[in-house]
Design an enzyme around this catalytic site. Structure first.
Site, PDB file in Angstrom:
ATOM      1  CD  GLU A 186      -3.001  -0.979   0.290  1.00 34.89           C
ATOM      2  OE1 GLU A 186      -3.235   0.032  -0.295  1.00 34.89           O
ATOM      3  OE2 GLU A 186      -3.626  -2.014   0.417  1.00 34.89           O
ATOM      4  CB  CYS A 228      -1.763   7.225   1.290  1.00 32.92           C
ATOM      5  SG  CYS A 228      -3.327   6.774   1.880  1.00 32.92           S
TER       6      CYS A 228
END
Ligand code: NAD
Length: 459
Positions: free
Chosen positions: A211, A245
């Site tokens: 991720e 993110c």
């Protein structure tokens, strides 16, 4: 000997007893995690803001989201665990064969977390791994020592180490962990470190989820509601001081509306944080002075239209808007991960698409438009982890969505059933009645027997 060998050996031995495969064990672990959070809620809230000043909304989300996902997973797990009946070619079914696909946990899962989301981004993957029947080793981030210390204190109080263990430390510790043949590695962090993880995993052929981050576009066409777009993009780029993110990394705005967009973006900064964001408790600080320095180096003062200030000792970077920015500017080279919004312009949507496609595939993409054709074109042409139309960041909070990147922003996805599937191996099993003979499998192979092979595709 590797200092984590013994821990991994014990987790593997425990896993091999088969205890983790039962529904009851999985629910018990999820309950333990839920109790750990609920019984220490105040300490968790207080600790998140010790590591770095974050807005209260973010502190609440950090702790409450894992609690919410645990309840959601518990409600659905029984169904997920049911083996799936698989259809069979007619001739096998008629001869009494049956088939199913069962989902097997991998074993001991190493979960490595980043500094942002120091609870959420360890515990969301942990919920996924445990619900799938895996054991877990959590590696906390060195950049959040208070949260790491709290997890190190609490995890052993609620879990036996064979089921869930916690390890803290930096590069040396991760390097040692990565030498070991874990059964799965779940990494959340930067693309730079993601490559290190993938290389190390290759040595042991360990499956991974990566991720990672990305430089996420927010595209604003000439039909968008400009005031709405500007506020949502500024909010997305500056909440948690841009250390998200999925934060928009740049606004890519049609030239006919860009002046209006810049004015609305400036207004939005003041509406969201007032005239003194440094002293606004709702405005987050930057994780450390080194990152403040890095971010300050990305701000071209000749292009600042809002903000621009920074202070290493206060770990502060002002919500900053830069305009006009081009693809050649330094700030466009990689993920910003801070509260800076560069604004670029385009005149032709196809050219804008081609420019975006030249960069690494982002984790998120946001489309601001009221034109159906433009929206569909952008959504169908661009490759990105996940996104939203006329919104930023919020797709991350939708627990029924898969979460994951693509290409440069990662591989694999999780949350809910998507996570359950990622953290289990799909194992097909064919049940043949004892004594059943499939004659054409055996030599001698006559033309008739070879033709019988076509039957394998007749369902
Ligand atoms: P990072 O990559 O620097 O660190 C992540 C983890 O890797 C930490 O636990 C760290 O201790 C470890 N690490 C660091 N250097 C290492 C090395 N040389 N060898 C082995 N391990 C090492 O990331 P960060 O700064 O903590 O977090 C920010 C990054 O994470 C951003 O790029 C952001 O986009 C990304 N991120 C992605 C998601 C997502 O879900 N896709 C979520 C949050 C953050």
């Amino acid at each position: 000997m590797n200092k984590y060998q013994n821990l991994l050996d014990r987790q593997k031995a425990y896993f091999n007893t088969n205890i983790t495969k039962s529904f009851e064990w999985r629910i018990e672990q999820l309950d333990k995690l839920s109790n750990l959070l609920k019984e220490n809620l105040d300490e968790f809230y207080a600790t998140v803001s010790k590591d770095f000043k974050t807005a209260i909304s973010e502190q609440v989300f950090e702790v409450n989201a894992p609690l919410g996902i645990i309840e959601m997973v518990k409600g659905q797990l029984k169904n997920w665990m049911e083996p799936t009946i698989a259809p069979l070619p007619k001739f096998l079914a008629e001869a009494g064969h049956t088939a199913f696909v069962q989902r097997d946990p991998f074993g001991s899962t190493l979960i490595i977390g980043p500094f942002n989301g120091p609870i959420l981004l360890l515990l969301y993957p942990a919920v996924t791994a445990l619900s799938a029947g895996n054991t877990v080793v959590l590696k906390t981030s060195v950049d959040t020592p208070a949260t790491s210390a709290l997890l190190e204190k609490l995890i052993p109080q609620y879990f036996q180490e064979e089921a869930v263990a916690v390890v803290s430390g930096g590069v040396e510790e991760v390097t040692a962990l990565l030498e070991l043949p874990f059964d799965f590695i779940f990494f959340t962090g930067s693309a730079r470190v993601g490559k290190i993880i993938l290389r190390a995993a290759a040595e042991n052929l360990t499956p991974v989820i990566l991720e990672l981050g990305g430089h996420n576009p927010a595209i604003v066409d000439e039909t968008a509601d400009i005031a709405d777009a500007a506020k949502k993009i500024v909010w997305g780029a500056t909440s948690w001081s841009g250390q998200f993110c999925a934060s928009p990394g740049y606004a890519y705005v049609h030239e006919s509306v860009v002046e209006q967009f810049v004015e609305e973006a400036k207004k939005a900064v003041v509406e969201l944080y007032g005239n003194d964001p440094k002293n606004n408790p709702e405005y987050s600080s930057i994780i450390n002075a080194a990152h403040v320095k890095r971010l300050a180096g990305l701000i071209d003062q000749t292009k600042v239209v809002a903000g621009g200030e920074s202070d290493e000792s206060a770990r502060f970077v002002a919500p900053t808007i830069l305009y006009p920015i081009t693809w050649e500017d330094k700030i466009m080279e990689e993920e910003i991960f801070g509260p800076i919004l560069p604004i670029l312009t385009f005149s032709d949507l196809d050219v804008a698409i081609a420019k975006i496609q030249k960069a690494a595939k982002p984790l998120a993409t946001y489309v601001f438009s009221t034109n159906k054709e433009n929206t569909e074109k952008l959504l169908s042409t661009l490759s990105f982890g996940g996104g939203a139309v006329n919104m930023t960041n919020v797709q991350l909070f939708v627990a029924s969505f898969p979460f994951g990147g693509v290409g440069g922003s990662g591989m694999g996805s999780y949350v809910g059933k998507y996570g359950y599937d990622s953290l289990t191996h799909a194992k097909p099993v064919l049940n043949s009645p004892a004594g059943a003979v499939i004659d054409h499998l055996y030599p001698p192979y006559t033309m008739e027997k070879l033709q019988a092979l076509n039957g394998w595709f007749d369902f």
